[in-house]
Design an enzyme around this catalytic site. Structure first.
Site, PDB file in Angstrom:
ATOM      1  N   THR A 298       9.728  -3.264   1.927  1.00  0.00           N
ATOM      2  CA  THR A 298       8.737  -4.152   1.294  1.00  0.00           C
ATOM      3  C   THR A 298       9.176  -4.682  -0.069  1.00  0.00           C
ATOM      4  O   THR A 298       8.562  -5.606  -0.590  1.00  0.00           O
ATOM      5  CB  THR A 298       7.415  -3.391   1.088  1.00  0.00           C
ATOM      6  OG1 THR A 298       7.702  -2.221   0.309  1.00  0.00           O
ATOM      7  CG2 THR A 298       6.761  -3.024   2.395  1.00  0.00           C
TER       8      THR A 298
ATOM      9  N   SER B  66      13.371   2.471  -9.099  1.00  0.00           N
ATOM     10  CA  SER B  66      12.331   1.596  -8.553  1.00  0.00           C
ATOM     11  C   SER B  66      13.001   0.356  -7.978  1.00  0.00           C
ATOM     12  O   SER B  66      13.551  -0.472  -8.713  1.00  0.00           O
ATOM     13  CB  SER B  66      11.349   1.222  -9.672  1.00  0.00           C
ATOM     14  OG  SER B  66      10.684   0.018  -9.355  1.00  0.00           O
ATOM     15  N   SER B  67      12.947   0.232  -6.654  1.00  0.00           N
ATOM     16  CA  SER B  67      13.636  -0.869  -5.990  1.00  0.00           C
ATOM     17  C   SER B  67      13.130  -2.218  -6.492  1.00  0.00           C
ATOM     18  O   SER B  67      13.911  -3.099  -6.836  1.00  0.00           O
ATOM     19  CB  SER B  67      13.420  -0.750  -4.477  1.00  0.00           C
ATOM     20  OG  SER B  67      13.896  -1.879  -3.813  1.00  0.00           O
ATOM     21  N   ASN B  68      11.797  -2.380  -6.558  1.00  0.00           N
ATOM     22  CA  ASN B  68      11.306  -3.708  -6.923  1.00  0.00           C
ATOM     23  C   ASN B  68      11.650  -4.065  -8.365  1.00  0.00           C
ATOM     24  O   ASN B  68      11.876  -5.223  -8.689  1.00  0.00           O
ATOM     25  CB  ASN B  68       9.814  -3.833  -6.595  1.00  0.00           C
ATOM     26  CG  ASN B  68       8.941  -3.225  -7.664  1.00  0.00           C
ATOM     27  OD1 ASN B  68       8.608  -3.876  -8.640  1.00  0.00           O
ATOM     28  ND2 ASN B  68       8.574  -1.960  -7.510  1.00  0.00           N
TER      29      ASN B  68
ATOM     30  N   CYS C  21       0.787  -2.882  -8.790  1.00  0.00           N
ATOM     31  CA  CYS C  21       0.302  -3.590  -7.606  1.00  0.00           C
ATOM     32  C   CYS C  21      -0.838  -2.759  -7.016  1.00  0.00           C
ATOM     33  O   CYS C  21      -1.105  -1.639  -7.461  1.00  0.00           O
ATOM     34  CB  CYS C  21       1.441  -3.699  -6.591  1.00  0.00           C
ATOM     35  SG  CYS C  21       2.046  -2.068  -6.121  1.00  0.00           S
TER      36      CYS C  21
ATOM     37  N   GLU D 142      11.251   4.839   1.014  1.00  0.00           N
ATOM     38  CA  GLU D 142      10.543   3.992   1.993  1.00  0.00           C
ATOM     39  C   GLU D 142      11.387   3.836   3.268  1.00  0.00           C
ATOM     40  O   GLU D 142      10.847   3.813   4.381  1.00  0.00           O
ATOM     41  CB  GLU D 142      10.239   2.614   1.386  1.00  0.00           C
ATOM     42  CG  GLU D 142       9.445   1.744   2.339  1.00  0.00           C
ATOM     43  CD  GLU D 142       9.219   0.330   1.832  1.00  0.00           C
ATOM     44  OE1 GLU D 142       9.075   0.130   0.614  1.00  0.00           O
ATOM     45  OE2 GLU D 142       9.194  -0.587   2.673  1.00  0.00           O
TER      46      GLU D 142
ATOM     47  N   HIS E 174       5.466   5.506  -0.999  1.00  0.00           N
ATOM     48  CA  HIS E 174       6.597   4.932  -0.251  1.00  0.00           C
ATOM     49  C   HIS E 174       6.536   5.241   1.233  1.00  0.00           C
ATOM     50  O   HIS E 174       7.297   4.673   2.010  1.00  0.00           O
ATOM     51  CB  HIS E 174       7.918   5.483  -0.807  1.00  0.00           C
ATOM     52  CG  HIS E 174       7.991   5.411  -2.298  1.00  0.00           C
ATOM     53  ND1 HIS E 174       7.768   6.484  -3.123  1.00  0.00           N
ATOM     54  CD2 HIS E 174       8.217   4.364  -3.104  1.00  0.00           C
ATOM     55  CE1 HIS E 174       7.873   6.107  -4.380  1.00  0.00           C
ATOM     56  NE2 HIS E 174       8.141   4.836  -4.404  1.00  0.00           N
TER      57      HIS E 174
ATOM     58  N   SER F 256       5.538  -0.447 -10.381  1.00  0.00           N
ATOM     59  CA  SER F 256       5.109   0.916 -10.705  1.00  0.00           C
ATOM     60  C   SER F 256       5.038   1.168 -12.210  1.00  0.00           C
ATOM     61  O   SER F 256       4.846   2.310 -12.633  1.00  0.00           O
ATOM     62  CB  SER F 256       6.038   1.931 -10.021  1.00  0.00           C
ATOM     63  OG  SER F 256       7.370   1.516 -10.093  1.00  0.00           O
TER      64      SER F 256
HETATM   65 FE1  SF4 Z   1       2.582  -1.638  -1.621  1.00  0.00          FE
HETATM   66 FE2  SF4 Z   1       5.024  -1.179  -2.594  1.00  0.00          FE
HETATM   67 FE3  SF4 Z   1       4.139  -3.690  -2.358  1.00  0.00          FE
HETATM   68 FE4  SF4 Z   1       3.081  -2.114  -4.170  1.00  0.00          FE
HETATM   69  S1  SF4 Z   1       5.206  -2.811  -4.131  1.00  0.00           S
HETATM   70  S2  SF4 Z   1       1.922  -3.447  -2.765  1.00  0.00           S
HETATM   71  S3  SF4 Z   1       3.137  -0.115  -3.179  1.00  0.00           S
HETATM   72  S4  SF4 Z   1       4.493  -2.250  -0.678  1.00  0.00           S
END
Ligand code: SF4
Length: 318
Positions: free
Chosen positions: A174, A232-234, A21, A135, A83, A276
């Protein structure tokens, strides 16, 4: 080729958007530019982003990753991770006269500023997020102790009891699950109709877009591999999203972790990557799949992204 040696056919649906991202891109570039500007070593407090491949690559260029500021020697620059960090960290760096570069994603900084504003407005903040994630630690560190309560689950949202007469606000990490968060927010809004909501979504565009693209491939595939790191949370949320959308799902860090037994009988496989995880890892996974399968690759595009973030002053391209 004799029939016995024919590789089974495998359709690989590659999610788009996937992978890096704008916040991760910027954070990595900050470390690279700092290395060019100051020379090695440049210290980085915490993993700059949650990906071993990225961290090892920067380490090879001269970055030194540390847990805390007191491991940074006087006179060397230090970068704070994407973060975000509690306020005390830059304050301590300033007190020591260290050159510091803040790689906090601007979308995380936006949540920090909202937290400050809600506290200034006299509200207690319910912060929806995961305990111990950097974060969350960084966002809690923007406000005085006791000004924010962590809400991790629906049960937390049901159980929270505010002090009498206190006004409330909520904010979120986020990188949460869009669907789970919507349920928790609905519970909070049902229980506390006057609760102040964030201006716009706190869950970032990259998290939402990757989850939507993953749903789409998971709907069409029997299995989904998410490339990313367990911390990695996402990325972990993408595994959950794929699983709930009807495909069995697994997280892998690199192509070496592909479990071919797990893929037995799979004719359509989805592949995606957390925010990431670099694209080179996606390519190496598909290349490894092609050693065993007759791969047909199809990109499943759900939206396009054009967001980029500026680098801090002094690190722009010469
Ligand atoms: Fe920003 Fe985290 Fe969203 Fe990437 S995943 S755009 S680093 S808030």
């Amino acid at each position: 080729m004799p029939a016995s040696h024919q590789r089974p056919a495998l359709t690989v649906l590659v999610a788009a958007p996937r992978g890096f991202c704008a916040g991760v891109d910027r954070a990595i570039m900050i470390v690279e530019r700092a290395l060019e500007k100051f020379g090695a070593p440049v210290y980085v407090r915490h993993e700059i982003v949650h990906n071993r491949f990225v961290v090892d690559g920067l380490r090879a260029k001269g970055a030194i990753f540390v847990d805390e500021l007191d491991q940074v020697p006087d006179g060397r620059p230090v970068v704070f991770s994407a973060h975000g960090v509690p306020k005390v960290v830059p304050a301590n760096a300033e007190a020591r006269g260290l050159d510091y570069l803040d790689a906090t994603c601007p979308l995380v900084s936006k949540v920090h500023r909202q937290a400050e504003r809600q506290v200034e407005a006299g509200r207690h903040i319910l912060f929806i997020g995961h305990a111990n994630h950097p974060e969350v630690i960084g966002t809690f560190g923007q406000v005085p102790d006791g000004a924010m309560t962590l809400i991790e689950t629906q049960a937390d949202a049901e159980a929270f009891q505010p002090a009498p007469g206190v006004s409330l606000a909520f904010l979120t990490q986020t990188t949460l699950s869009v669907d789970d968060t919507a349920e928790i927010v609905a519970t909070l809004e049902r229980r506390f109709p006057d609760i102040a909501a964030p201006k716009g979504e706190d869950i970032c565009y990259a998290t939402s877009n990757r989850q939507a693209a993953t749903k789409e491939i998971a709907r069409r595939a029997q299995a989904v591999m998410v490339i990313g790191a367990p911390n990695s949370s996402n990325s972990m949320r993408l595994v959950e999203v794929a699983d709930r959308s009807g495909a069995r799902a697994r997280l892998i860090e690199t192509a070496d972790e592909i479990d071919f037994d797990w893929l037995a009988g799979v004719e359509t496989l989805g592949v995606t990557a957390g925010a990431s995880a670099p694209e080179v890892l996606v390519r190496s996974v598909i290349d490894k799949l092609a050693t065993r399968f007759d791969v047909t690759e199809e990109e499943v595009l759900t939206t396009t992204e054009s967001i980029t973030f500026k680098l801090p002053r002094g690190l722009e391209a010469a």
